[in-house]
Design a protein around this motif. Structure first.
Motif, short mmCIF file in Angstrom:
data_model
loop_
_atom_site.label_atom_id
_atom_site.label_comp_id
_atom_site.label_asym_id
_atom_site.label_seq_id
_atom_site.Cartn_x
_atom_site.Cartn_y
_atom_site.Cartn_z
N ASP A 1 13.29 36.63 78.75
CA ASP A 1 14.07 36.62 77.52
C ASP A 1 14.19 38.03 76.98
N LEU A 2 15.33 38.31 76.39
CA LEU A 2 15.51 39.62 75.79
C LEU A 2 14.78 39.66 74.45
N PRO A 3 14.30 40.82 74.03
CA PRO A 3 13.56 40.93 72.76
C PRO A 3 14.51 40.76 71.58
N ASP A 4 13.93 40.56 70.40
CA ASP A 4 14.77 40.45 69.21
C ASP A 4 14.40 41.47 68.13
N GLU A 5 13.37 42.29 68.37
CA GLU A 5 13.02 43.34 67.41
C GLU A 5 14.09 44.43 67.48
N PRO A 6 14.74 44.78 66.37
CA PRO A 6 15.92 45.65 66.41
C PRO A 6 15.74 46.97 67.16
N SER A 7 14.64 47.69 66.91
CA SER A 7 14.49 48.98 67.57
C SER A 7 14.28 48.81 69.07
N VAL A 8 13.54 47.76 69.47
CA VAL A 8 13.32 47.49 70.89
C VAL A 8 14.65 47.14 71.55
N VAL A 9 15.45 46.31 70.89
CA VAL A 9 16.78 45.96 71.41
C VAL A 9 17.61 47.22 71.60
N SER A 10 17.59 48.08 70.60
CA SER A 10 18.45 49.28 70.65
C SER A 10 18.08 50.18 71.83
N TYR A 11 16.79 50.31 72.11
CA TYR A 11 16.37 51.18 73.22
C TYR A 11 16.60 50.52 74.58
N LEU A 12 16.35 49.21 74.66
CA LEU A 12 16.57 48.51 75.92
C LEU A 12 18.04 48.58 76.33
N VAL A 13 18.93 48.31 75.40
CA VAL A 13 20.36 48.33 75.69
C VAL A 13 20.82 49.74 76.03
N ALA A 14 20.33 50.72 75.30
CA ALA A 14 20.70 52.12 75.58
C ALA A 14 20.31 52.51 77.00
N ALA A 15 19.14 52.07 77.44
CA ALA A 15 18.68 52.41 78.78
C ALA A 15 19.42 51.63 79.86
N ALA A 16 19.79 50.37 79.57
CA ALA A 16 20.38 49.50 80.59
C ALA A 16 21.86 49.74 80.80
N MET A 17 22.57 50.21 79.79
CA MET A 17 24.01 50.41 79.95
C MET A 17 24.31 51.57 80.89
N MET A 18 25.44 51.47 81.57
CA MET A 18 25.88 52.53 82.48
C MET A 18 26.64 53.58 81.67
N LEU A 19 25.91 54.58 81.22
CA LEU A 19 26.48 55.61 80.35
C LEU A 19 26.09 56.98 80.89
N ASP A 20 26.88 58.00 80.54
CA ASP A 20 26.53 59.35 80.96
C ASP A 20 25.41 59.90 80.09
N ILE A 21 24.83 61.01 80.52
CA ILE A 21 23.68 61.57 79.81
C ILE A 21 24.01 61.95 78.37
N PRO A 22 25.14 62.61 78.08
CA PRO A 22 25.42 62.94 76.67
C PRO A 22 25.47 61.71 75.77
N THR A 23 26.02 60.60 76.28
CA THR A 23 26.10 59.38 75.45
C THR A 23 24.73 58.78 75.25
#
Length: 246
Positions: free
Chosen positions: A177-199
């Motif tokens: 299950d994905l977490p629901d704590e806002p800061s944990v969600v924000s970091y997990l999604v940031a790491a998992a998305m396919m984004l370039d380094i500047p983003t």
């Protein structure tokens, strides 16, 4: 604000709090760093800071290069980062706690670390065998409406995962299950998305959790729309991060 001096490990990637970082250490400057960290008592954390490279090379050249094939490669803790290393790095970094540091028979190291705390880079010292940095710890403020934003980001992230799995013609793994704590969600999604380094760096240095989540919501909607339009878009696994060469 609290300041701390730690070994500095520059990478061509962004580390977020809570995320696992595997490393294969072979350059002498980073081998020296690991040997030093191994001197830390077992009951204390073995910490170093991971910073994304703005301008420079993760691995220093080890052979003569172009355009002068006779030019000797740079050596030392700041090799590849110019005369003022601090200018080669992004200003926000992440402290890593090395849970495992295993030395191989050939003197290289296998390391498994986890991101813990965001820090601001104040200065870099290149006088020792490896880079060290003076760092200022950054608080993680929630900001306004972080909880509601986290719910929206999780919904958008699940849709993003489904579209990405469809683009790769593979089933979507929904193990934990994905977490629901806002800061944990924000970091997990940031790491998992396919984004370039500047983003990714922009997300790391967001002023608060809510700001990061708002940015991610826009990015998720945009990326999902692109994947919908380009079903053959190549993609990497969301659940795995590549092991850094060094």
């Amino acid at each position: 604000m609290t300041t701390v001096r730690l070994p500095l490990f520059p990478l061509n990637s962004v580390l977020f709090p809570g995320l696992v970082l595997p490393l294969n250490i072979f350059e002498e400057r980073y081998r020296a760093m690991m040997r030093d960290l191994l001197k830390t008592p077992d009951e204390e954390p073995r910490r170093f800071a991971v910073v994304a490279i703005r301008d420079g090379h993760e691995v220093a050249p080890t052979a003569p290069g172009m355009p002068d094939p006779t030019a000797l490669p740079q050596r030392g803790p700041a090799a590849g980062f110019g005369p003022e290393p601090v200018k080669s790095f992004h200003s926000t970094a992440c402290v890593a706690d090395a849970a495992t540091i295993r030395e191989r028979a050939d003197g290289t190291f296998e390391v498994l670390a986890t991101g813990t705390t965001r820090v601001r880079l104040l200065s870099v010292d290149a006088t020792g065998p490896f880079l060290t940095a003076e760092l200022e710890e950054l608080p993680e403020d929630q900001g306004d409406e972080a909880g509601a934003l986290a719910e929206g980001v999780l919904r958008a992230f699940r849709q993003y995962q489904k579209r990405l799995a469809g683009a790769r013609e593979r089933s979507l793994a929904t193990g934990a299950d994905l977490p629901d704590e806002p800061s944990v969600v924000s970091y997990l999604v940031a790491a998992a998305m396919m984004l370039d380094i500047p983003t990714k760096q922009r997300l790391l240095q967001a002023p608060d959790t809510a700001s990061r989540l708002r940015d991610e919501l826009k990015l998720l909607r945009a990326e999902t729309s692109i994947i919908r339009s380009l079903p053959s878009l190549p993609a990497a696994d969301l659940t795995r991060a590549p092991t850094s060469l060094n």
